[in-house]
Design an enzyme around this catalytic site. Structure first.
Site, PDB file in Angstrom:
ATOM      1  N   ASN A   9       0.886  -1.172   0.000  1.00 55.53           N
ATOM      2  CA  ASN A   9       0.000   0.000   0.000  1.00 55.53           C
ATOM      3  C   ASN A   9       0.919   1.217   0.000  1.00 55.53           C
ATOM      4  OD1 ASN A   9      -1.744   2.084   0.541  1.00 55.53           O
ATOM      5  ND2 ASN A   9      -2.262   1.421   2.625  1.00 55.53           N
ATOM      6  N   TRP A  10       1.091   1.781  -1.183  1.00 55.78           N
ATOM      7  CA  TRP A  10       2.066   2.880  -1.308  1.00 55.78           C
ATOM      8  C   TRP A  10       1.591   4.172  -0.648  1.00 55.78           C
ATOM      9  CZ3 TRP A  10       4.398   3.025  -6.971  1.00 55.78           C
ATOM     10  CH2 TRP A  10       5.122   1.845  -7.199  1.00 55.78           C
ATOM     11  N   LYS A  11       0.302   4.251  -0.352  1.00 52.83           N
ATOM     12  CA  LYS A  11      -0.278   5.496   0.195  1.00 52.83           C
ATOM     13  C   LYS A  11       0.040   6.655  -0.756  1.00 52.83           C
ATOM     14  CE  LYS A  11      -0.111   3.424   4.698  1.00 52.83           C
ATOM     15  NZ  LYS A  11      -0.194   3.579   6.128  1.00 52.83           N
ATOM     16  N   HIS A  95      -9.590   1.328   4.496  1.00 53.31           N
ATOM     17  CA  HIS A  95      -8.339   1.529   5.243  1.00 53.31           C
ATOM     18  C   HIS A  95      -8.593   2.511   6.387  1.00 53.31           C
ATOM     19  CE1 HIS A  95      -4.310   2.817   6.241  1.00 53.31           C
ATOM     20  NE2 HIS A  95      -3.903   1.685   5.716  1.00 53.31           N
ATOM     21  N   GLU A  97      -7.014   4.938   7.463  1.00 53.64           N
ATOM     22  CA  GLU A  97      -6.797   6.356   7.121  1.00 53.64           C
ATOM     23  C   GLU A  97      -8.008   6.921   6.379  1.00 53.64           C
ATOM     24  OE1 GLU A  97      -2.956   5.780   5.284  1.00 53.64           O
ATOM     25  OE2 GLU A  97      -2.152   5.296   7.265  1.00 53.64           O
ATOM     26  N   GLU A 167      -5.857  -4.645  10.463  1.00 50.04           N
ATOM     27  CA  GLU A 167      -4.818  -3.646  10.688  1.00 50.04           C
ATOM     28  C   GLU A 167      -5.135  -2.839  11.939  1.00 50.04           C
ATOM     29  OE1 GLU A 167      -2.632  -2.587   6.789  1.00 50.04           O
ATOM     30  OE2 GLU A 167      -4.349  -1.281   6.961  1.00 50.04           O
ATOM     31  N   GLY A 173       2.079   2.493  10.698  1.00 52.62           N
ATOM     32  CA  GLY A 173       3.051   3.576  10.523  1.00 52.62           C
ATOM     33  C   GLY A 173       3.701   4.024  11.826  1.00 52.62           C
ATOM     34  N   SER A 212       3.028  -1.915  10.396  1.00 55.57           N
ATOM     35  CA  SER A 212       4.463  -1.986  10.684  1.00 55.57           C
ATOM     36  C   SER A 212       5.095  -3.347  10.399  1.00 55.57           C
ATOM     37  CB  SER A 212       4.743  -1.538  12.120  1.00 55.57           C
ATOM     38  OG  SER A 212       4.328  -0.184  12.295  1.00 55.57           O
ATOM     39  N   GLY A 233       2.606  -1.109   4.265  1.00 49.48           N
ATOM     40  CA  GLY A 233       2.689   0.312   3.950  1.00 49.48           C
ATOM     41  C   GLY A 233       4.133   0.721   3.703  1.00 49.48           C
ATOM     42  N   GLY A 234       4.737   1.361   4.691  1.00 52.40           N
ATOM     43  CA  GLY A 234       6.077   1.930   4.554  1.00 52.40           C
ATOM     44  C   GLY A 234       7.098   0.991   3.922  1.00 52.40           C
TER      45      GLY A 234
HETATM   46  P1  PGA Z   1       2.568   0.423   7.657  1.00 50.06           P
HETATM   47  O1  PGA Z   1       1.130   0.642   6.987  1.00 50.06           O
HETATM   48  O2  PGA Z   1       3.085  -0.889   7.116  1.00 50.06           O
HETATM   49  O3  PGA Z   1       3.371   1.589   7.188  1.00 50.06           O
HETATM   50  O4  PGA Z   1       2.361   0.404   9.132  1.00 50.06           O
HETATM   51  C1  PGA Z   1       0.253  -0.430   6.755  1.00 50.06           C
HETATM   52  C2  PGA Z   1      -1.006   0.070   6.118  1.00 50.06           C
HETATM   53  O5  PGA Z   1      -1.424   1.193   6.437  1.00 50.06           O
HETATM   54  O6  PGA Z   1      -1.612  -0.614   5.281  1.00 50.06           O
END
Ligand code: PGA
Length: 251
Positions: A9-11, A95, A97, A167, A173, A212, A233-234
């Site tokens: 998930n590149w955001k 998600h 966010e 999640e 994050g 994470s 994500g990251g």
């Molecule tokens: P993260 O994000 O791996 O950076 O914690 C995961 C996500 O939001 O899907």
């Protein structure tokens, strides 16, 4: 055996030049892993680029959000048929966010999952509790309500064509990963909830953990019985990390 999946998930990160290197690297190195599907969910403007680079690889691509209606006067929105036009296989819906920053509620998330399924793509349905909810002891109620709203809309048959991602919001994050046993407990709980609708669907449902995940903790998480891969994500923005996580999911 359940299908295993690692989805990046590149955001809201990336640019044409960086993406090109990352996509080419993933195509070259993640394709050959086998036993696990790999995918990247990129920002809308880069879907064309993702398709160009990944089209002849085993790596899938998709989006991070979508509008629930197929077309209309919705300035700034992107529809499911548009994602189909770009060959997307996956769409992340719900998600945390989106839920918190863009006020998406359970009904809206369910409507988006339904729209994605209508066009033969796979929704990656995210559920998860906040830190306050975990500390308040209501994790199970929260994730169960989130999942039930989606099942209520798409049915258990729709769920059988979906992926669920657990999640915990406090792990996204933040560098604070859920302990493998903590994540496994919620996955087992959710699978049990699905089993109350249909045991076969429950046993076949791919359930990802996200929050994470890194190369260093992936194997322990993916080694748990009910964790079938990850939503990353990251670490999905770093080629070596992402490839190592995909390999960890392949076992
Ligand atoms: P993260 O994000 O791996 O950076 O914690 C995961 C996500 O939001 O899907």
């Amino acid at each position: 055996m359940r299908q295993r999946l690692v989805a990046g998930n590149w955001k809201m990160f990336g640019n044409c030049a960086q993406n090109q290197l990352l996509l080419e690297g993933v195509a070259a190195r993640a394709s050959a892993i086998g036993r696990v599907s790999c995918a990247v969910c990129v920002p809308f403007p880069y879907l064309h680029q993702a398709r160009s680079v990944l089209a002849n690889s085993d790596v899938g691509w998709g989006a991070q959000n979508v509008h629930q209606w197929p077309e209309g006067a919705f300035t700034g929105e992107v529809s499911v048929p548009m994602l189909v036009d770009f060959g997307c296989r996956y769409v992340i819906v719900g998600h945390s966010e989106r839920r918190t920053l863009f006020h998406e509620d359970n009904q809206l998330v369910a409507a988006k999952a339904s729209a994605v399924l209508e066009h033969q793509m796979t929704p990656i349905v995210c559920v998860g509790e906040s830190l306050e909810e975990r500390e308040g002891g209501v994790t199970e109620q929260v994730v169960s309500r989130q999942l039930e709203a989606v099942i209520g809309k798409i049915g258990v048959d729709g769920l059988s064509r979906s992926v669920v991602a657990y999640e915990p919001v406090w792990a996204i994050g933040t560098g604070k990963t859920a302990a493998p046993e903590q994540a496994q407990a919620v996955h087992a709980y959710l699978r049990g909830q699905v089993a109350e609708h249909d045991d076969n669907v429950a046993q076949g449902l791919t359930m990802l953990y996200g929050g994470s995940v890194k190369a260093a903790n992936a194997a322990a998480l993916f080694g748990m019985e009910d964790i079938d891969g990850g939503l990353i994500g990251g670490a999905s923005l770093n080629l070596d990390e992402f490839v190592a996580i995909c390999k960890a999911a392949a076992g």
